[in-house]
Design a protein around this motif. Structure first.
Motif, PDB file in Angstrom:
ATOM      1  N   SER A 135      -3.298   6.556  -1.421  1.00  0.00           N
ATOM      2  CA  SER A 135      -2.658   7.316  -0.342  1.00  0.00           C
ATOM      3  C   SER A 135      -3.540   7.355   0.909  1.00  0.00           C
ATOM      4  CB  SER A 135      -2.334   8.732  -0.813  1.00  0.00           C
ATOM      5  OG  SER A 135      -3.518   9.419  -1.194  1.00  0.00           O
ATOM      6  N   LEU A 136      -4.852   7.492   0.730  1.00  0.00           N
ATOM      7  CA  LEU A 136      -5.767   7.517   1.873  1.00  0.00           C
ATOM      8  C   LEU A 136      -5.835   6.144   2.539  1.00  0.00           C
ATOM      9  CD1 LEU A 136      -7.860   8.968   3.620  1.00  0.00           C
ATOM     10  CD2 LEU A 136      -9.594   8.359   1.919  1.00  0.00           C
ATOM     11  N   VAL A 137      -5.945   5.105   1.731  1.00  0.00           N
ATOM     12  CA  VAL A 137      -6.002   3.745   2.276  1.00  0.00           C
ATOM     13  C   VAL A 137      -4.718   3.412   3.023  1.00  0.00           C
ATOM     14  CG1 VAL A 137      -6.240   1.306   1.707  1.00  0.00           C
ATOM     15  CG2 VAL A 137      -7.566   3.009   0.442  1.00  0.00           C
ATOM     16  N   ALA A 138      -3.573   3.765   2.423  1.00  0.00           N
ATOM     17  CA  ALA A 138      -2.282   3.486   3.058  1.00  0.00           C
ATOM     18  C   ALA A 138      -2.130   4.245   4.361  1.00  0.00           C
ATOM     19  CB  ALA A 138      -1.148   3.846   2.095  1.00  0.00           C
ATOM     20  N   GLY A 177       2.779   9.661  -6.134  1.00  0.00           N
ATOM     21  CA  GLY A 177       3.325  10.987  -5.903  1.00  0.00           C
ATOM     22  C   GLY A 177       3.220  11.504  -4.491  1.00  0.00           C
ATOM     23  N   MET A 178       2.776  10.686  -3.546  1.00  0.00           N
ATOM     24  CA  MET A 178       2.657  11.147  -2.175  1.00  0.00           C
ATOM     25  C   MET A 178       4.045  11.294  -1.549  1.00  0.00           C
ATOM     26  SD  MET A 178       0.409   9.580   0.966  1.00  0.00           S
ATOM     27  CE  MET A 178       0.060  10.604   2.408  1.00  0.00           C
ATOM     28  N   SER A 179       4.257  12.374  -0.830  1.00  0.00           N
ATOM     29  CA  SER A 179       5.530  12.615  -0.156  1.00  0.00           C
ATOM     30  C   SER A 179       5.683  11.668   1.018  1.00  0.00           C
ATOM     31  CB  SER A 179       5.610  14.059   0.332  1.00  0.00           C
ATOM     32  OG  SER A 179       6.687  14.240   1.222  1.00  0.00           O
ATOM     33  N   ASN A 180       6.853  11.042   1.149  1.00  0.00           N
ATOM     34  CA  ASN A 180       7.073  10.133   2.275  1.00  0.00           C
ATOM     35  C   ASN A 180       7.080  10.887   3.602  1.00  0.00           C
ATOM     36  OD1 ASN A 180       9.875  10.714   0.845  1.00  0.00           O
ATOM     37  ND2 ASN A 180      10.312  10.517   3.026  1.00  0.00           N
ATOM     38  N   TYR A 181       7.512  12.152   3.588  1.00  0.00           N
ATOM     39  CA  TYR A 181       7.520  12.953   4.817  1.00  0.00           C
ATOM     40  C   TYR A 181       6.099  13.235   5.295  1.00  0.00           C
ATOM     41  CZ  TYR A 181      12.310  13.760   3.218  1.00  0.00           C
ATOM     42  OH  TYR A 181      13.597  13.593   2.785  1.00  0.00           O
ATOM     43  N   VAL A 182       5.234  13.577   4.363  1.00  0.00           N
ATOM     44  CA  VAL A 182       3.838  13.847   4.698  1.00  0.00           C
ATOM     45  C   VAL A 182       3.132  12.562   5.098  1.00  0.00           C
ATOM     46  CG1 VAL A 182       1.642  14.698   3.790  1.00  0.00           C
ATOM     47  CG2 VAL A 182       3.770  15.862   3.188  1.00  0.00           C
ATOM     48  N   LEU A 221       0.823  -1.206   0.000  1.00  0.00           N
ATOM     49  CA  LEU A 221       0.000   0.000   0.000  1.00  0.00           C
ATOM     50  C   LEU A 221       0.860   1.261   0.000  1.00  0.00           C
ATOM     51  CD1 LEU A 221      -2.759  -1.030   2.576  1.00  0.00           C
ATOM     52  CD2 LEU A 221      -3.021  -0.816   0.097  1.00  0.00           C
ATOM     53  N   SER A 222       1.932   1.252   0.803  1.00  0.00           N
ATOM     54  CA  SER A 222       2.815   2.414   0.865  1.00  0.00           C
ATOM     55  C   SER A 222       3.510   2.652  -0.465  1.00  0.00           C
ATOM     56  CB  SER A 222       3.854   2.227   1.976  1.00  0.00           C
ATOM     57  OG  SER A 222       3.227   2.057   3.221  1.00  0.00           O
ATOM     58  N   LYS A 223       3.980   1.566  -1.087  1.00  0.00           N
ATOM     59  CA  LYS A 223       4.645   1.699  -2.384  1.00  0.00           C
ATOM     60  C   LYS A 223       3.683   2.248  -3.430  1.00  0.00           C
ATOM     61  CE  LYS A 223       7.914   1.049  -5.468  1.00  0.00           C
ATOM     62  NZ  LYS A 223       9.132   1.890  -5.515  1.00  0.00           N
ATOM     63  N   ALA A 224       2.428   1.787  -3.404  1.00  0.00           N
ATOM     64  CA  ALA A 224       1.434   2.295  -4.340  1.00  0.00           C
ATOM     65  C   ALA A 224       1.171   3.781  -4.111  1.00  0.00           C
ATOM     66  CB  ALA A 224       0.133   1.496  -4.204  1.00  0.00           C
ATOM     67  N   ALA A 225       1.078   4.195  -2.835  1.00  0.00           N
ATOM     68  CA  ALA A 225       0.855   5.607  -2.521  1.00  0.00           C
ATOM     69  C   ALA A 225       2.044   6.460  -2.950  1.00  0.00           C
ATOM     70  CB  ALA A 225       0.597   5.774  -1.025  1.00  0.00           C
TER      71      ALA A 225
END
Length: 340
Positions: free
Chosen positions: A228-231, A14-19, A6-10
């Protein structure tokens, strides 16, 4: 291990890892704080300056340093590679637990020798997995995919080394977190409250890092109705809130080495799901390296299990001291101390 997929998909979206780290622990804080207030009311010790300092360090080690380096390493490689590299976590934790005397080590004992050999084997497997590729393994669920798709999912040696370094830094920070959590639980035996504090401080410290690293990029704070929301929700509730609590609960009795010993069990799941969902390539070298890691790991687990299976029978007269000569180890790994 679904968190890796899930994290890899998010992150791919384009989701920022910091956010992501900030939102993840904000969710965990919202969920765990009310539970801690209700159930830890009678056993929660008073907050002291030294305890608060430990909590700040705990939040810095795991939610901030470990997870950001881990996700950056995952960006450079694949979810399967990141999950497999995390198999060095038990080895690092074992070394640190020995340094802080949370783990028993006697090189004359077969059990301790197995743990040491297993530690070295685990690290060797991780290096083999990092440096060796070999031919691509064509799995039946990847057949029919275009060559262009497979090529886009490949990871070169430079990214593998870069990702391996970041994940190793994250694992070292994670091991420090586990050891410090075990030490903190001795003076603060309230797992739920400890979890809530770590998540809260992790949110604050992670937000500071995110504002610095993503300054001027307001769009990175937006969450869409996608992976991103699910992750964020899943990793916040399960992988941070519940995970910190459960590992703390077990760690009080079994220690940090036992908790981290089961890290590789999700490796096969991640490998299969990563290839199905993310079309990640599976290399023979990584499979061999992962196999070596598992062998080393379970040597450590075997030695640890033998430590816990030792039964001690003492018949000691008042005022009698026990010397090392009074302790004998039998073939059944039972230690019997007899004083008459």
């Amino acid at each position: 291990m679904r968190m890796d997929i899930l994290s890899k998909a998010a992150l791919n979206e384009g989701m920022s890892n910091y956010v992501f780290v900030v939102y993840r622990h904000a969710v965990a804080t919202i969920v765990m704080t009310p539970v801690a207030i209700v159930f830890d009311k009678k056993i929660r010790p008073n907050m002291t300056r030294s305890l608060f300092f430990k909590l700040v360090i705990l939040a810095l080690l795991e939610p901030v340093i470990d997870q950001n380096f881990y996700f950056m390493g995952m960006k450079a490689t694949t979810a399967t590679f990141a999950a497999a590299m995390c198999n060095i976590l038990p080895a690092i934790t074992f070394v640190m637990a020995c340094i802080f005397r949370l783990e028993k080590l006697n090189l004359k004992s077969i059990r301790s020798q197995a743990k040491v050999i297993g530690t070295v084997t685990t690290v060797a497997g991780a290096m083999l997995m990092t440096l060796m590729k070999g031919p691509i393994l064509e799995l039946f669920w990847t057949k029919g995919r275009t060559h262009h798709e497979v090529t886009n999912k490949s990871v070169d040696l430079h990214n593998s080394l870069k990702g391996a370094f970041m994940i190793t830094v994250g694992c070292f920070s994670w091991s420090c977190f586990m050891v410090l959590q075990a030490i903190t639980l001795k003076s603060y035996p309230a797992e739920l409250s400890l979890t809530a504090w770590i998540c809260l401080l992790g949110t604050v410290e992670g937000a500071i890092v995110a504002f610095v690293m993503e300054r001027g990029k307001t769009k990175v704070w937006a969450i869409n109705w996608d992976a991103s929301l699910v992750a964020t929700l899943y990793s916040g509730v399960v992988c941070s809130g519940l995970a910190y609590y459960i590992q703390g609960l077990i760690m009080k009795d079994k220690g940090p080495v036992f908790v981290t010993a089961f890290t590789p069990l999700g490796m096969i799941i991640v490998a299969v799901m990563g290839s199905i969902i993310l079309a990640e390539q599976m290399y023979l070298g990584r499979v061999i390296g992962a196999f070596v890691i598992v062998i080393g790991l379970y040597l450590v687990v075997w030695g640890k299990s033998k430590d816990e299976s030792v039964q001690v029978t003492e018949q000691i007269l008042p005022g009698t001291k026990i010397s090392d000569n009074d302790v004998k180890e039998t073939s059944s790994d039972k230690v019997i101390i007899i004083k008459t």
